[in-house]
Design a protein around this motif. Structure first.
Motif, PDB file in Angstrom:
ATOM      1  N   GLU A  66       0.832  -1.208   0.000  1.00 29.64           N
ATOM      2  CA  GLU A  66       0.000   0.000   0.000  1.00 29.64           C
ATOM      3  C   GLU A  66       0.867   1.257   0.000  1.00 29.64           C
ATOM      4  O   GLU A  66       0.571   2.226  -0.697  1.00 29.64           O
ATOM      5  N   ARG A  67       1.967   1.231   0.765  1.00 23.68           N
ATOM      6  CA  ARG A  67       2.879   2.384   0.805  1.00 23.68           C
ATOM      7  C   ARG A  67       3.560   2.583  -0.555  1.00 23.68           C
ATOM      8  O   ARG A  67       3.718   3.716  -1.024  1.00 23.68           O
ATOM      9  N   ARG A  69       2.436   1.637  -3.548  1.00 24.68           N
ATOM     10  CA  ARG A  69       1.473   2.081  -4.546  1.00 24.68           C
ATOM     11  C   ARG A  69       1.035   3.527  -4.333  1.00 24.68           C
ATOM     12  O   ARG A  69       0.472   4.145  -5.232  1.00 24.68           O
ATOM     13  N   ALA A  70       1.282   4.065  -3.130  1.00 24.33           N
ATOM     14  CA  ALA A  70       0.936   5.462  -2.852  1.00 24.33           C
ATOM     15  C   ALA A  70       2.025   6.432  -3.295  1.00 24.33           C
ATOM     16  O   ALA A  70       1.836   7.647  -3.218  1.00 24.33           O
ATOM     17  N   PRO A  74       4.877   4.747  -8.664  1.00 26.76           N
ATOM     18  CA  PRO A  74       5.178   3.444  -8.070  1.00 26.76           C
ATOM     19  C   PRO A  74       5.632   2.424  -9.104  1.00 26.76           C
ATOM     20  O   PRO A  74       5.073   2.357 -10.207  1.00 26.76           O
ATOM     21  N   LEU A  95      -5.145  -3.571  -4.229  1.00 32.12           N
ATOM     22  CA  LEU A  95      -4.218  -2.495  -3.875  1.00 32.12           C
ATOM     23  C   LEU A  95      -3.255  -2.156  -5.006  1.00 32.12           C
ATOM     24  O   LEU A  95      -2.463  -1.237  -4.880  1.00 32.12           O
ATOM     25  N   ASP A 124      -2.941   3.774 -11.250  1.00 33.43           N
ATOM     26  CA  ASP A 124      -3.294   4.609 -10.102  1.00 33.43           C
ATOM     27  C   ASP A 124      -3.242   3.777  -8.842  1.00 33.43           C
ATOM     28  O   ASP A 124      -3.722   2.642  -8.815  1.00 33.43           O
ATOM     29  N   PRO A 125      -2.726   4.317  -7.748  1.00 33.32           N
ATOM     30  CA  PRO A 125      -2.664   3.575  -6.502  1.00 33.32           C
ATOM     31  C   PRO A 125      -4.029   3.406  -5.888  1.00 33.32           C
ATOM     32  O   PRO A 125      -4.863   4.277  -5.963  1.00 33.32           O
ATOM     33  N   SER A 127      -6.148   3.389  -2.564  1.00 36.38           N
ATOM     34  CA  SER A 127      -5.934   4.045  -1.290  1.00 36.38           C
ATOM     35  C   SER A 127      -6.892   3.631  -0.199  1.00 36.38           C
ATOM     36  O   SER A 127      -6.756   4.055   0.938  1.00 36.38           O
TER      37      SER A 127
END
Length: 466
Positions: A66-67, A69-70, A74, A95, A124-125, A127
């Motif tokens: 998750e971090r 992809r944010a 990424p 995710l 796109d990440p 969230s």
């Protein structure tokens, strides 16, 4: 040549992956934790990431994903795990993971996933936070893994989903998983069985009505579309929907506007998921289902395989259904379940297992207690065997090894020494494999050095050197 970040707390796995990545012509950057991975990503560009799912500390694999992809740009990430569950497969894909693979990883598979990640366009990440709970979607077969990955990829989209599969395969469970893993999960999930409702009542049920709209309409009623506002409406067995209603559903999909009987049009925000056991293209060809509605529904198709093609899922499903009773299957009972053709699919399996749990007094359900029909018209064919043996040799061996170890532990009531004797292997080797396959906590008396050196070092690293 590309820079590949390898994130795994297991030193042997980390080094084995790094060696193979290097042999494939790339630069390997091995790190032991999620925090180290994030720090390294902040130092310079990385082309792709291989990320272990189970890691100690605050940042496990999912939190690290998750971090990553944010980040503003990424890199593609493939998640690796010794045992993939439906929940972590779906969540990883939701995710933004490129793929979710089970260890051990064959060299050819690793080369293929690296090549695919290096071609992948930036996405796109995701969230949204992981859901606190999820529907039961048991299965590690190739067919169910494909379904789980698709759920993860499309859960947050607004696209209409069409789930197709035989009766009893669990189409509603797939729909519930789509909702539970989406950003709409805090809003209602409303299921409607189109085949179980008379045609004259279906319009009122779906669209609602106002008082006096027809004889017997004594008060206003919100329809299923309005009840599902902000959430998901699941139209089960849509292949049985009357032709007149098909036209009205098509209009709602196109305009997102619902008109209650006798009322005024109103806009709705609903994610539509439909399901059927019927062959819709054949119905379209026969003129019994609208072609334009079929194309509107079939934006993202999900094909749910029958249970006879999901050999690897039969025993795990049966064990799940036995959880409330506290009972377990004997090896003979499991063999009988695997030999049956299951024309009624998961629904039939559940009925058989629950019946056996009620009728058996002891804690173990034996082969003689599994009440299967004498005739088995749906005998399993070569496709199911191919599914069980899917992938390369290390994957097939690992699948068989894990199944045999789990069965031995069940037969030995969790006693590892007895299970090791039953399997004909040393206890230390069994301890290492239990930890590797996620079948229980690691043995407290087993040192890290022993765990890493027992057995074939190439196998412990999860890499097929061939």
């Amino acid at each position: 040549m590309a820079t590949i970040l390898i994130v795994d707390d297991d030193r042997a796995l980390r080094e084995g992956l790094a060696e193979t990545v290097t042999d494939l012509g790339h630069t390997a950057l091995p790190v032991a934790s999620g925090s180290e991975a994030l720090a390294r990503l902040g130092e310079g560009p990385v082309a792709a990431v291989l990320l272990d799912l189970r890691m100690p500390g605050a940042l496990d694999g999912m939190a690290t994903l998750e971090r990553i992809r944010a980040l503003p740009e990424p890199p593609p990430v493939t998640v690796l795990t010794a045992f993939a569950s439906p929940a972590n497969t779906i969540e990883a894909m939701r995710l933004g993971a490129h793929d979710h693979l089970t260890k051990p990883i064959g060299r050819a598979d690793l080369a293929a996933v690296l090549e695919a990640m290096l071609r992948e366009a930036r996405a796109d990440p995701g969230s949204a936070a992981p859901p606190p709970g999820h529907p039961v979607l048991i299965g590690s077969s190739a067919g169910m893994r494909k379904v789980q990955k698709t759920i993860g990829l499309v859960a947050d989209s607004a696209s209409t989903i069409l789930i197709q599969g035989e009766t009893g395969t669990g189409k509603e469970e797939v729909a519930r998983a789509l909702h539970a893993f989406s950003r709409r999960r805090a809003r209602p999930f409303i299921p409607v069985n189109c085949a179980a409702i008379p045609a004259e009542a279906l319009e009122s049920l779906l669209f609602g009505h106002v008082r006096g709209a027809f004889a017997g309409a004594a008060s206003d009623r919100a329809g299923a579309f309005h009840e599902a506002e902000g959430g998901t409406l699941f139209l089960d067995e849509i292949g049985d929907m009357p032709a007149a209603m098909q036209a009205k559903i098509l209009r709602v999909i196109q305009d997102c506007i619902v008109t209650p009987l006798g009322g005024r049009p109103a806009r709705v925000d609903v994610r539509l998921v439909a399901a059927t056991h019927r062959d819709l293209p054949a119905l379209v060809a026969e003129g019994r289902f609208r072609a334009d509605l079929y194309y509107r529904l079939n934006v993202v198709p999900i094909a749910l395989p029958p249970l006879r093609e999901r050999l690897a899922d039969i025993v795990p499903l049966a064990e799940h259904f036995l959880i409330p009773s506290g009972k377990r299957l004997s090896g003979g009972a499991a063999a009988r379940l695997l030999a049956h053709g299951w024309p009624g699919n998961v629904r039939e399996l559940r009925n058989v297992v629950e019946r056996a749990a009620v009728l058996v007094r002891g804690g173990v359900i034996g082969a003689e207690a599994v009440d299967l029909p004498a005739e088995r018209p749906e005998r399993r064919g070569d496709d199911a065997v191919d599914d069980w043996l899917a992938g390369d040799l290390p994957e097939a061996v690992a699948r068989l090894e894990r199944t045999m170890i789990a069965a031995a532990l069940r037969e030995a009531d969790g006693n590892r020494a007895r299970a090791a004797r039953r399997l004909g292997i040393q206890r230390q080797l069994l301890y290492a494999k239990i930890e590797r396959y996620g079948l229980g906590p690691p043995n407290p008396d087993l040192s890290e050095e022993t765990t890493e050196t027992v057995g074939n070092p190439d196998a412990s690293a999860g890499i097929d050197p061939a």
